[in-house]
Write a protein that holds these residues in place. Structure first.
Motif, PDB file in Angstrom:
ATOM      1  N   ALA A 103      32.026 -17.216  40.938  1.00  0.00           N
ATOM      2  CA  ALA A 103      31.775 -18.664  40.851  1.00  0.00           C
ATOM      3  C   ALA A 103      30.537 -19.053  41.641  1.00  0.00           C
ATOM      4  O   ALA A 103      29.733 -19.889  41.203  1.00  0.00           O
TER       5      ALA A 103
ATOM      6  N   GLN B 221      37.642  -6.975  36.738  1.00  0.00           N
ATOM      7  CA  GLN B 221      38.420  -6.795  37.947  1.00  0.00           C
ATOM      8  C   GLN B 221      38.004  -5.499  38.613  1.00  0.00           C
ATOM      9  O   GLN B 221      37.902  -4.465  37.967  1.00  0.00           O
TER      10      GLN B 221
ATOM     11  N   GLN C   7      41.017  -9.772  43.797  1.00  0.00           N
ATOM     12  CA  GLN C   7      40.748 -10.551  42.597  1.00  0.00           C
ATOM     13  C   GLN C   7      40.280 -11.961  42.955  1.00  0.00           C
ATOM     14  O   GLN C   7      39.383 -12.512  42.314  1.00  0.00           O
TER      15      GLN C   7
ATOM     16  N   ASN D  46      36.716 -11.792  44.316  1.00  0.00           N
ATOM     17  CA  ASN D  46      35.792 -11.511  43.216  1.00  0.00           C
ATOM     18  C   ASN D  46      35.548 -12.757  42.369  1.00  0.00           C
ATOM     19  O   ASN D  46      34.429 -13.032  41.933  1.00  0.00           O
ATOM     20  N   ALA D  47      36.653 -13.511  42.139  1.00  0.00           N
ATOM     21  CA  ALA D  47      36.512 -14.745  41.369  1.00  0.00           C
ATOM     22  C   ALA D  47      35.633 -15.748  42.104  1.00  0.00           C
ATOM     23  O   ALA D  47      34.793 -16.433  41.496  1.00  0.00           O
TER      24      ALA D  47
ATOM     25  N   GLU E  95      30.857 -15.423  35.033  1.00  0.00           N
ATOM     26  CA  GLU E  95      32.271 -15.388  34.677  1.00  0.00           C
ATOM     27  C   GLU E  95      32.942 -14.218  35.399  1.00  0.00           C
ATOM     28  O   GLU E  95      32.356 -13.149  35.531  1.00  0.00           O
ATOM     29  N   SER E  96      34.163 -14.429  35.839  1.00  0.00           N
ATOM     30  CA  SER E  96      34.887 -13.367  36.578  1.00  0.00           C
ATOM     31  C   SER E  96      35.860 -12.652  35.650  1.00  0.00           C
ATOM     32  O   SER E  96      37.059 -12.675  35.820  1.00  0.00           O
TER      33      SER E  96
END
Length: 434
Positions: free
Chosen positions: A409, A418, A401, A404-405, A414-415
């Motif tokens: 970015a 999931q 997670q 991925n975030a 936008e993340s």
């Protein structure tokens, strides 16, 4: 006139204290008589690089012999040594239930398989051959279970059911043997622990499924109104073990400050019945902070217990436990398990073990971003490595997670999604789970 004999330069020892002298190879040897199995006496020898150490080793063995503790014979069989180890060594270092399991393992597997071997002549090959035999042998046939049945359905009927030991059971049997031989090395009955040279392999761990946030919320909602509601809430918020919850006394709680001292655990033993013991490990003895929700529940529970005390009158048996029966007695762990199973059924949740509440606490805390060291202290693990190993699946998911975030970015997106993968598999549960 007789010439007086000059005083001897050699130091003399009292009768029964044994002898000590330096060998030609430079080592010091001490020898003396001690109690042996079968109420006999034998002469033993110990060695060291200094006279003082050799003498100390001999003195220790003679002192144990004078207390009535027999010293095993290195020339004796594994059966004799394992019996000595259980009755004179392990019994003083293990909890009663653990000693009972060790004794069952020795009687059921170790003595039948290795009992006739000499302690000093046991080899790694002997241990490996024995373990391989256990791994492939039907226990129904080997232990005569089938012949004890009213209607035989295995070897007695010519159709083997192939009921073999699980990999985890084999590891446990192997660990008991290693513990026994380790003590034989410390007592210099054998030069090395041959069981340590045999690998049993790492079994594929079983999987446990902790409660999700929604499931935990549903369980607590259903528990509202239950006389042990405070117990279930405390279990989910703190990850305390079943025995720690049932062994908790009011004197361990400081409801004004909001802390609980975990000092003891309640267990049922074969000889003492319900018994209060020390915590599982030294690290398990700890002080934890109680969340506000649990403080409110415990205060309400205290008022409820006072009403039960007044209703019971002279029949009240004050055990001092926070969680007790309606008559004040300690709660049997088996009865708590039954109550928990009924609560799960009432809540419409899948059946899990009570211990899985502990896993649920750690998993949910990790998912909330709580540091591993805080969870380790809350759960009372001896080492942070245990916490990290048991809950590696959660850390893997959180890593995914996080990356991925970061990827979202860096790409200017936008993340919100999931990605699921191996980290979302049900967590493993095996012998290492505390």
């Amino acid at each position: 006139m007789t010439t007086p004999r000059p005083a001897s330069s050699r130091r003399t020892r009292a009768n029964g204290d044994g002898t000590v002298y330096q060998r030609k190879d430079g080592r010091w040897e001490a020898a003396g008589y001690v109690l042996a199995p079968g109420n006999t006496r034998k002469r033993i020898r110990v060695y060291s690089t200094t006279r003082k150490d050799a003498l100390a080793k001999l003195t220790e063995k003679i002192a144990a012999s004078n207390r009535g503790v027999p010293v095993p014979s290195a020339a004796g069989s594994m059966a004799a040594y394992l019996t000595y180890w259980l009755e004179n060594v392990a019994i003083h270092h293990l909890r009663e239930n653990t000693h009972t399991r060790y004794a069952a393992c020795v009687d059921r597997y170790l003595i039948p398989g290795l009992g006739k071997k000499k302690l000093t002549k046991l080899t790694a090959k002997d241990v490996r051959t024995w373990l391989n035999h256990l791994r492939t042998t039907c226990q129904c046939c080997a232990r005569g279970i089938d012949t004890q049945r009213d209607e035989p359905r295995c070897c007695a009927t010519g159709s083997c059911c192939s009921k073999r030991l699980s990999p985890l059971t084999l590891i446990y049997i192997h660990s008991v043997l290693k513990s026994a031989l380790e003590h034989a090395v410390r007592e210099e009955e054998t030069p090395r622990n041959v069981a340590r040279n045999v690998r049993t392999g790492t079994p594929r761990p079983r999987r446990f499924e902790p409660l999700t946030t929604n499931e935990a919320r549903r369980l607590l909602t259903t528990a509202q109104g239950h006389r042990l509601h405070a117990l279930f809430e405390l279990a989910l918020h703190t990850g305390l073990r079943k025995g720690e919850l049932l062994g908790m006394r009011w004197e361990d709680l400081d409801l004004d400050v909001g802390t609980a001292a975990i000092r003891r655990a309640l267990q049922r033993t074969s000889t003492g019945g319900l018994t209060t013991l020390s915590t599982k490990t030294r690290a398990s003895e700890r002080r934890i902070a109680l969340p506000t929700r649990c403080l409110h529940s415990l205060k309400h529970h205290q008022e409820q217990q006072q009403r039960e005390r007044e209703a019971a009158g002279t029949t009240w048996q004050d055990s001092g436990h926070v969680f007790a029966t309606a008559q004040g007695r300690a709660i049997d762990p088996t009865n708590l398990t039954r109550a928990f199973t009924t609560l799960l059924r009432k809540a419409g949740l899948r059946r899990i073990r009570f211990h899985d509440l502990r896993h649920s606490t750690a998993t949910l805390l990790l998912e909330q971003g709580v540091e591993l060291v805080v969870i380790k202290e809350l759960l009372g693990h001896a080492h942070i490595g245990v916490t990290a190993t048991v809950y590696a699946h959660v850390r893997l998911r959180l890593q995914r997670q996080a990356t991925n975030a970061l990827g979202a970015a860096l790409s200017g997106q936008e993340s919100g999604e999931q990605t699921h993968g191996d980290g979302d598999d049900p967590p493993p549960s095996g012998a290492i789970v505390p």
